[in-house]
Enzyme design. Structure first.
Site, mmCIF file in Angstrom:
data_model
loop_
_atom_site.group_PDB
_atom_site.id
_atom_site.type_symbol
_atom_site.label_atom_id
_atom_site.label_comp_id
_atom_site.label_asym_id
_atom_site.label_seq_id
_atom_site.Cartn_x
_atom_site.Cartn_y
_atom_site.Cartn_z
ATOM 1 C CB VAL A 33 -0.363 -5.851 4.227
ATOM 2 C CG1 VAL A 33 -1.633 -5.206 4.717
ATOM 3 C CG2 VAL A 33 -0.387 -6.087 2.737
ATOM 4 C CE1 TYR A 59 -4.784 0.729 4.286
ATOM 5 C CE2 TYR A 59 -3.311 -0.343 5.841
ATOM 6 C CZ TYR A 59 -3.666 -0.031 4.543
ATOM 7 O OH TYR A 59 -2.907 -0.477 3.525
ATOM 8 C CE1 TYR A 87 -4.655 -1.005 -4.897
ATOM 9 C CE2 TYR A 87 -5.440 -3.261 -4.734
ATOM 10 C CZ TYR A 87 -5.075 -2.077 -4.127
ATOM 11 O OH TYR A 87 -5.118 -1.970 -2.757
ATOM 12 C CB SER A 108 -0.937 0.021 1.205
ATOM 13 O OG SER A 108 -1.921 -0.972 1.052
ATOM 14 C CE LYS A 159 -3.725 0.825 -1.205
ATOM 15 N NZ LYS A 159 -4.435 0.343 0.002
#
Lengths: 304, 304, 304, 304
Positions: free
Chosen positions: A258, A240, A188, A61, A64
């Site tokens: 992760v 998150y 993705y 992530s 991102k």
């Protein structure tokens, strides 16, 4: 600085509760939880490291941040038409919020939001072209041509990507995606499978340290305002549903993955990468967070 | 009976507010909202009708009664491992409940539940075989070999099936589906595209009128207990989030479809089919409900 | 009939898993879980019983059927302005639904809905007058002047009524209540504390068996249509989030209370009361449901 | 600095869309929306102002920063037993989250969280004593004995406080409050009714600018770490469900109130108070946010 990092690495080596390696992506579940690495890149180009800072890991992530930066460069504020800027108050893969808000994800750092960002970047291109562009961009901001995608991890994600497929189809049902769902997910999953080591990752954040400029590389990546805004999004949404806790304990903009990595930015001071594969219950690196907390206490780099 | 039906049809013809034809499936959106038909099938085989009772329409979610019956026949109570028996309190395509209950749909008559039922029926077979079995079963309970699937409608649904794909992938992410999502959806969309007219549909419900036996055809379809239980599920969950209202106003087990059809069962008395394509805001046939309300007032068939 | 009841009572006496007595109201938590009673009242006035059918117990939420009937008598359909008619899909004391639907409770049988019904009944009167009217009404429909309120239970509820106070204030914040919250709650807690035995409770349901008429008492309580509608609400919403399960297994309109009682109606046949204080996880009497399931299997009284 | 403030005030005076004054508290709804004031307090004691900076207004939720600071001083980290540190992703008065997380509010700056903080501060004392202590503390950090509570506003809030009463009773039902709900709410409403002008409010934030020390007053209020942590909470949660937007646009820790005030902290630089009663749809001062955005652009005070 080297002294501080060595001490942190030593403390981390002695930690017994190291969290739990992500087990829902087969290729990630086999990583040894005992590894730890940390790198601090300064604007002038110096990089200090401790632990296995040349060991590649899946940035997941953290990518991102890079895809959002790329999307803002290509589309500007039009990116915000299909993705919000608020913390979600929900787990990273929650779909409840999407139903309550007509398929518009709360921010670009939860899975749904990152999928919407990929859709924005594609602009009619095929996955292959899109990935090539993305990889080139990551190499550019890190000023390092040796960054690659780990295809084995990407395939591993595809094989278990039902939750992300559900999020994508849900957004598509509200007309928020403009490319076929399987192509968007292909991009993705590959984007999440970019492999970097701590030194590379730390260098890739330098443009966020110096108001948009990678000083050691000698070029501007984004405007000063955009750099600040990306930092604000990292602080608000980068961990998150544990973003509040990270801001409280560490006090730096950061983005976790992760795979166990975290990229943190001390504006004007340094870009920091840390990696330890064991995660806390929310999905953020347990020792990574602890190490950053220690670093900030020693350096006084908190933005607050 | 014929007199009652004629009067109802006349009243319906004069209704101005006829609801809104479902517009999210292209093939359904072009249906003329001014149509109305109603058929009452008695256990002895007599069928009374009014309106265009031989006009075919897409039964859509009414098919969920038939697929559930088939699934219970093949698997018995094992069906309930992955689908519940409670009203949902949410719209027919909501995903919120799935997240709160680990991917287990509340009942077999919301979309997610019906998809789980299709998965249960497939048992490793290919979509084609599964559909053939399903169609044969519907012909069997209706005692009519002239029932077909409207492929144009099925294709039309596939083209806009993101929401159902999202529901399916979501359940799959919890390990609740055992076949590829695209194959399950293929069967599901074709099942929903079965075309029937009111006479056929009314006859297809006769086994639920007489404790599991289609008396006019002369054979038992399910046990008495199973027939009662299917009726109870129709009453509790047959009209999505308008089930309470339907029970309150009509007082019969019933199942609606977005094609504008409703199948209602008056246990021991009759099986009733009604069709009018205009829907209320919840997705149930507006005039269909009104017509059933009138019928029950005249006949006293309420189960309460 | 007596034989059937005796056999049921015997079976229940042998059951080991009797559920868990409600523990959040002090006065209820001290009840002996080993008790069981069942009464069946026929329209002609005969009452068959088994177990300790003269033992008083707190009817709790079963009272919501009586207060709704009274409210409909006083206000007619105006009752539905501030309370809906759909199953909730949530626990009996959930507040989530209220926020999503502007403070309007889903139905009159969850706590929030019953509080709204009490508010409707009050019509400017003081709690004392309102309670007197309610008690008189319950005595009237049961045709029994010996029904009282257990003040000790009412006080016990007041002392732990934060959740209900929260529901009431929430509705008040949307302007849905027209009396002071503490007064409404005073009436509500006392209403729930009406004590009855199984014989009295069974007789109190007779008006719902015979289309609004208590035949043995010789008077009409409500119209036939209203009786049917109350029955439909009991079926759809009478067991909170276990209503679907109760309809599936028992197949009769019924209303449960956390005191362990259930009132069930077999239209045209009988009114049935059962009591066993141990509850299942949803809050419905465990043995009570089992006993009704047995009774319906023996008598074939299912409405489906 | 004076020049910048004058220019901002001039720009604000010309703004046509000034938002909507809060209308749910009667005393607040009558405030003139055309007012604007801004003050910047520097660590050395200098205060620059523009607009009606001596006009008192109701600080409302800004008081939550002071009560949290007081609570942390009295109880330390024990405060976090009954209140979290994450953004809520919901409106300021939402109750949904409370049900999903067992009555524990997400953070101390939404209403439920602030009520829990008041409960923590009370420690068995009567509302009067508790309020006296709170007022004394606010005077202490602002170094100004002329700060008072506006009783008319407090009464006005009491008269319409159903939503907050609902939140409090909800938490109480989970055993999270330790004093009678009406007493806690009494303190809470009075705390929200503290009246300050922009100059006072700006000075009250000075301890958060200089690592816990009010330099101009010459004393330490909290430790450096605690000051940083309070700042992080303000950034993450200080503007309800608009916190992400505020961080993105302004980039400073801040806390808003429905009275139209905002307190913002530029660590190491200045404490800023702004007031304009018109709110955006989320409940934050519309012109206040705009003015802060301008100020940060001019001064470069963003923490990012």
């Amino acid at each position: 600085m080297q002294e501080i990092l060595d001490e942190i690495a030593q403390t981390m080596a002695a930690e017994i509760d190291r969290g739990k390696v992500a087990d829902y992506i087969p290729e990630l579940s086999i990583i040894d939880a005992n590894q730890f690495a940390m790198s601090v890149a300064l604007p002038d180009g110096r990089v200090y490291s401790a632990g296995c800072a040349e060991q590649l890991f899946s940035i997941q992530s953290i990518s991102k941040v890079f895809s959002l930066t790329l999307a803002l460069g290509k589309l500007g504020d039009a990116v915000w038409a299909n993705v919000g800027r608020e913390p979600s108050g929900d787990p990273f893969n929650s779909i409840v919020q999407l139903e309550h808000e007509q398929g518009k994800p709360r921010n670009p750092f939860i899975n749904a939001g990152a999928i919407a960002v990929v859709d924005a970047i594609m602009m009619g291109h095929e996955p292959k072209e899109c990935l090539a562009e993305m990889l080139q961009f990551v190499r550019y901001i890190a000023n390092d041509e040796n960054i690659h995608i780990d295809d084995k991890v990407a395939l591993s994600e595809l094989s278990c990507g039902h939750r992300n497929a559900s999020l994508a189809h849900f957004m598509a049902s509200f007309g928020r995606l403009h490319h076929p769902v399987d192509k968007i997910l292909g991009v993705y999953f590959h984007q999440c499978s970019i492999a970097m080591n701590c030194q590379q990752l730390a260098k890739s954040g330098l443009f966020l340290v110096s108001e948009g400029v990678n000083q050691s590389a000698g070029y501007r990546v984004v405007s000063a305002q955009r750099a600040r805004r990306i930092n604000s999004l990292m602080l608000m949404c980068g961990h998150y549903d544990g973003s509040g806790e990270f801001a409280y304990r560490v006090g730096l903009p950061g983005k976790s993955g992760v795979g166990g990595g975290i990229l943190a930015i001390a504006p004007g001071k340094a870009s920091i990468a840390v990696w330890s594969p064991g995660l806390d219950t929310i999905g953020n690196s347990k020792l990574g967070t602890l190490a950053l907390e220690m670093l900030v206490q020693r350096t006084g780099w908190s933005i607050f």
